[in-house]
Design a protein around this motif. Structure first.
Motif, PDB file in Angstrom:
ATOM      1  N   GLY A  74       0.799  -1.219   0.000  1.00 13.70           N
ATOM      2  CA  GLY A  74       0.000   0.000   0.000  1.00 13.70           C
ATOM      3  C   GLY A  74       0.833   1.272   0.000  1.00 13.70           C
ATOM      4  O   GLY A  74       0.300   2.364   0.191  1.00 13.70           O
ATOM      5  N   HIS A  75       2.133   1.138  -0.232  1.00 19.04           N
ATOM      6  CA  HIS A  75       3.012   2.315  -0.171  1.00 19.04           C
ATOM      7  C   HIS A  75       2.548   3.425  -1.128  1.00 19.04           C
ATOM      8  O   HIS A  75       2.667   4.607  -0.813  1.00 19.04           O
ATOM      9  N   GLY A  76       1.987   3.027  -2.257  1.00 25.25           N
ATOM     10  CA  GLY A  76       1.548   4.021  -3.241  1.00 25.25           C
ATOM     11  C   GLY A  76       0.217   4.678  -2.890  1.00 25.25           C
ATOM     12  O   GLY A  76      -0.190   5.633  -3.537  1.00 25.25           O
ATOM     13  N   ILE A  77      -0.458   4.131  -1.890  1.00 26.00           N
ATOM     14  CA  ILE A  77      -1.747   4.725  -1.521  1.00 26.00           C
ATOM     15  C   ILE A  77      -1.700   5.157  -0.065  1.00 26.00           C
ATOM     16  O   ILE A  77      -2.589   4.874   0.721  1.00 26.00           O
ATOM     17  N   MET A  78      -0.617   5.860   0.270  1.00 27.57           N
ATOM     18  CA  MET A  78      -0.475   6.329   1.651  1.00 27.57           C
ATOM     19  C   MET A  78      -0.308   7.844   1.691  1.00 27.57           C
ATOM     20  O   MET A  78       0.584   8.367   2.357  1.00 27.57           O
ATOM     21  N   PRO A  79      -1.188   8.557   0.991  1.00 24.84           N
ATOM     22  CA  PRO A  79      -1.094  10.012   1.053  1.00 24.84           C
ATOM     23  C   PRO A  79      -1.852  10.528   2.270  1.00 24.84           C
ATOM     24  O   PRO A  79      -2.653   9.805   2.874  1.00 24.84           O
ATOM     25  N   ALA A  80      -1.593  11.751   2.640  1.00 27.09           N
ATOM     26  CA  ALA A  80      -2.423  12.429   3.635  1.00 27.09           C
ATOM     27  C   ALA A  80      -2.537  13.876   3.200  1.00 27.09           C
ATOM     28  O   ALA A  80      -1.781  14.323   2.336  1.00 27.09           O
ATOM     29  N   LYS A  81      -3.504  14.561   3.779  1.00 30.49           N
ATOM     30  CA  LYS A  81      -3.708  15.970   3.425  1.00 30.49           C
ATOM     31  C   LYS A  81      -3.109  16.831   4.509  1.00 30.49           C
ATOM     32  O   LYS A  81      -3.326  16.587   5.693  1.00 30.49           O
ATOM     33  N   LEU A  82      -2.381  17.843   4.097  1.00 30.67           N
ATOM     34  CA  LEU A  82      -1.898  18.842   5.033  1.00 30.67           C
ATOM     35  C   LEU A  82      -2.729  20.106   4.840  1.00 30.67           C
ATOM     36  O   LEU A  82      -2.827  20.610   3.718  1.00 30.67           O
ATOM     37  N   HIS A  83      -3.364  20.566   5.916  1.00 32.02           N
ATOM     38  CA  HIS A  83      -4.085  21.836   5.857  1.00 32.02           C
ATOM     39  C   HIS A  83      -3.291  22.868   6.619  1.00 32.02           C
ATOM     40  O   HIS A  83      -3.141  22.756   7.833  1.00 32.02           O
TER      41      HIS A  83
END
Ligand code: HEM
Ligand SMILES: [Cu+2]
Ligand SMILES: [Cu+2]
Lengths: 229, 568
Positions: free
Chosen positions: A198-207
């Motif tokens: 899942g390394h390619g689907i480990m984004p997060a959002k920074l606000h």
């Protein structure tokens, strides 16, 4: 130069970019010089009928060596010293020093999600009003943050290209560092160490919120539902 | 000096050997030339495999989610296995066997005027272990759970526990394959170093040894000195995988970062282990085709030894942000940046060799020059990564991928083509087709730049590596960035399309090429002073050596070359 490809969003981003720019100028010079010399020699000494190649004995070679080896050697050493001073000072600022911070955020990586524990309204971690989110990090513009980075399973790496910040998360350890956001908006958090399928689907959002946005986010009652024991 | 080697020059025991069966000839041979060809062909075959993997994952990156012709859908798990084994295959089963084992085996005895390696049976064993390692690696794709996908660096805990990597058998097979490959090269290295030290022709003093031999010997010594800790680490990791020890497991008192130190203590010198032989080939080729003495022979020798030694003290530049004490990064940043000095000197010395030359742009020369021109890009971009402060941004991005391909591609692909096109007439007694080789050269070189220049820009724009689909990252999913990914992939397709030209030329010329004499390039070194192809035992009469290898265009002679073994 880098800011052309990725916006600068932290207090130290421009320093890293400045270092990159300095390296670019230095190695760019040597690169063009070497390639220019190389192609010029290829052209100048291409085989011509009736011309024999030169032969340099030890003595002749010694003289040429001064120009071709000794001088570049010293000049490169000078460049290296400048480069090392630049590299170490930027490194020290980002990775070794720890400025006075306003707040601490706890970041925990796991296969394949990020958990962010924010201090909440009281500004203190590990209190009742902490706000814990998944794959969504909220910080306030202009405040200086300390982070505590940990991993629950394998090695991950917390990377925010906007900040020019990257740090591996090691299971069994808590690694600290800092950042100060200087650009408001929504940005990518990446995991930059291979951590499984899942390394390619480990984004997060920074606000990165303005104080008003941040206050509004803090006030959102949905954060506190979990605490109604 | 001459006397001490005399025993090596007694007539060869097998020089007049009885005819042997084809099995013995092709598979059970102890002749260094046959073993070299076994390594070369196996390496080329593995090169096709590694390139196929690159084709599949580059197609996925350019056209995410679409089935790849010749493969099918690429899942995240597939993607990881493909890049992992692409990297491992290219380095351990292509660069090492071709540059060191194939050329080392072929060239060392011929270039030092010996009839074979000093340990011919050890040599045969080395290839056999290597073949087994390749078969085990291949088998790892077909076991339950599939092949290992934890990157060629194999960092634990991901590589150590099946619950994390979801491939219960792949990682262990992968590790066993890599460890066996190391054993094969340890045996080979012992042989190369011993042979070059003890079996040289009478009169060949240290500074009469051709650079290609020196470089392979230095590389072998570096390999042997660096691989020990990694083999120990591999055994510990295997125990962690199979019997649940905790050497790298923090829950059991272990430390995952320890593996990284062991890996890179080997891994960084390994870069120079493959670099040096390629530099050696280039030295042979540029001198012959510019009819010039190698400029500053001793400087080349000392700087390569210096680079080799220094390369043992830079490993943690791969770990700046990996959780080591950040103050340690300063030390490693200094050593890394300093390595630019010997490397730059080597480049300048090679370029200076062209000065005053009479340069012919034959195919081997084109490859050798392309090596210099392209490797420079890899060299200068490395500075960005060695400077710790800048590496914070570039680490684990496509900038790194582009940088190390600008070193590895010149080494493993350009260097290999240089070597093959230069020594082909010796190996098979025939010439390759020059026009086909030139077409192949230009397409390959231009397309190579087409692949990797966009990757520098992608890296600078924030593309992190080992990601199978960028659409999850809004900052990276822009149309401009996708266009660059497509451009890189199309360049790869062009590059791949040109390779059959070479392969057909290679096999066709082996049987049907124009006959080449013993010394078609008018070269000085000893391998060109025996018949093409050399018979078992190599030389009709073992040569004596009277001078250094690069006496081209000497004013005292009518000929512009002066073979090392010619008495006057
Ligand atoms: C045939 C042309 C080649 C292409 C198009 C290519 C392309 C790539 C790309 C795009 C990656 C990064 C994949 C990712 O991070 O998602 C990669 C990884 C790699 N390549 Fe290549 N490559 C080629 C040849 C080579 C050669 C000749 C070598 C070495 C001798 C090599 C060694 C590696 C290594 C060590 C990795 C790292 C694998 C990992 O991340 O674990 N490649 N290649
Ligand atoms: Cu990851
Ligand atoms: Cu390295």
């Amino acid at each position: 130069m880098l800011e052309h490809y990725m916006k600068q969003g932290s207090s130290y981003a421009s320093h890293i970019d400045g270092l990159v720019w300095m390296i670019f100028l230095m190695v760019g010079f040597w690169f063009l010089f070497a390639e220019g010399m190389f192609f010029w020699l290829l052209w100048r000494y291409r085989k011509k009928p009736g011309e024999k190649a030169a032969y340099f004995d030890e003595h002749a070679e010694h003289k040429i060596k001064y120009n071709w080896v000794e001088i570049p050697h010293r000049l490169i050493l000078v460049c290296d010293v400048a480069l090392i001073v630049g590299a170490i000072s930027v490194w020290t600022e980002v990775k070794i020093s720890m400025p006075q911070t306003d707040e601490t955020v706890r970041i925990t990586a796991q296969q394949w999600a990020w958990t962010f524990q924010h201090a909440g309204p009281d500004g203190e971690l590990d209190t009742m009003d902490d706000i814990t989110t998944v794959d969504e990090l909220h910080v306030q513009l202009g405040k200086t943050y300390k982070f505590e980075l940990a991993s629950k399973d394998v090695i991950h790496s917390f990377s925010v290209p906007l900040f020019r910040l990257k740090q591996d998360a090691i299971p069994g350890r808590v690694i600290t560092g800092w950042f100060k956001p200087t650009l408001a908006g929504e940005f990518d958090v990446q995991c930059t160490e291979i951590c499984g399928i899942g390394h390619g689907i480990m984004p997060a959002k920074l606000h990165v919120d303005t104080p008003e946005e941040y206050a509004a986010w803090l006030a959102n009652p949905s954060h506190y539902l979990a605490y109604h024991y | 000096m001459a006397e001490s080697h005399a025993h090596a020059h007694e007539p060869h025991g097998h020089a007049h050997h009885e005819p042997e069966g084809w099995f013995k000839h092709y598979f059970w041979s102890t002749d260094h030339k046959m073993i070299a060809k076994q390594y070369l062909l196996t390496g080329m075959l593995m090169g096709v495999v590694g390139a196929y993997f690159a084709y599949v994952f580059r197609m996925q990156l350019a056209f995410p989610g679409k089935p790849v012709p010749g493969y099918g859908m690429v899942t995240g798990a597939d993607y990881n296995a493909l890049i992992t084994n692409h990297g491992a295959v290219m380095i351990f089963w292509v660069a090492m066997p071709v540059l060191i084992a194939a050329f080392g085996n072929y060239l060392i005895p011929l270039m030092i005027g010996a009839d074979d390696m000093v340990f011919p049976r050890l040599n045969r064993l080395s290839y056999q272990i290597f073949l087994v390692s390749a078969i085990i690696l291949g088998a790892s794709f077909f076991v339950q759970g599939g092949a290992f996908g934890g990157a060629w660096t194999s960092y634990p805990p991901l590589s150590a526990k099946a619950e994390y990597n979801l491939t219960p058998l792949g990682p262990s097979l992968w590790l066993i394959a890599v460890a066996l490959e190391f054993v094969a090269f340890l045996l080979g290295g012992i042989n190369f170093v011993t042979t070059a030290m003890n079996a040289r022709a009478p009169g060949m003093k240290a500074f009469d040894i051709p650079m290609a031999v020196w470089m392979i010997v230095i590389a072998s010594i570096m390999f042997m000195a660096s691989v020990g800790p990694l083999v120990a680490g591999a055994v510990m990791l295997l125990f962690d995988q199979l019997i649940g020890t905790g050497f790298f497991d923090p829950d059991r008192g272990g430390d995952p970062v320890l593996w990284q130190h062991l890996f890179w203590f080997f891994g960084h010198p390994e870069v120079y282990v493959v670099l040096l032989p390629a530099m050696g080939f280039v030295a042979e080729i540029i001198t012959v085709f510019s009819r010039k003495k190698l400029f500053a022979y001793k400087t080349v020798l000392y700087t390569s030894i210096g680079t080799g030694v220094l390369s043992f003290f830079v490993w943690a530049h791969h770990q700046f942000i990996a959780g080591i004490d950040p103050r340690m990064a300063n030390v490693f940043s200094v050593t890394t940046v300093l390595i630019s000095i010997p490397i730059a000197e080597m480049c300048f010395v090679y370029i200076a060799t062209l000065y005053g030359g009479s340069i012919t742009f034959s195919v081997p020369m084109l490859w050798a020059l392309a090596f210099i021109g392209e490797f420079l890009v890899g060299g200068v971009t490395g500075i960005f990564l060695g400077a710790s402060g800048a590496d914070i941004y570039f680490h684990d991005t496509y900038f790194v991928v582009a940088h190390f391909h600008y070193t590895f591609f010149p080494i493993a692909i350009i260097g290999t083509f240089a070597g093959i096109t230069y020594w082909f007439p010796k190996m098979y007694g025939r010439h390759m087709n020059e026009l086909a080789n030139k077409v192949h050269f230009w397409i390959t070189t231009v397309a190579f730049n087409g692949i990797f220049i966009p990757l520098f820009i992608l890296g600078a724009s924030g593309d992190h590596r080992r990601i199978f689909d960028y659409s999850n990252f809004p900052e990276l999913a822009t149309p401009e960035m996708q266009a660059m990914r497509v451009f890189a992939t199309v360049s790869l397709l062009v590059l791949l399309a040109a390779q059959p030209i070479f392969l057909v030329n290679f096999f066709y010329s082996m049987f049907k090429g124009k006959q080449a004499g013993a010394n078609p390039w008018n070269a000085n070194t000893l391998e060109w002073q025996c018949p093409s192809p050399p018979p078992h035992g190599n030389f009709d009469v073992l040569p004596d050596v009277y001078r250094g290898p690069y006496e081209y265009s000497s004013p005292d002679r009518a000929d512009d070359f002066w073979p090392q073994n010619s008495p006057s």
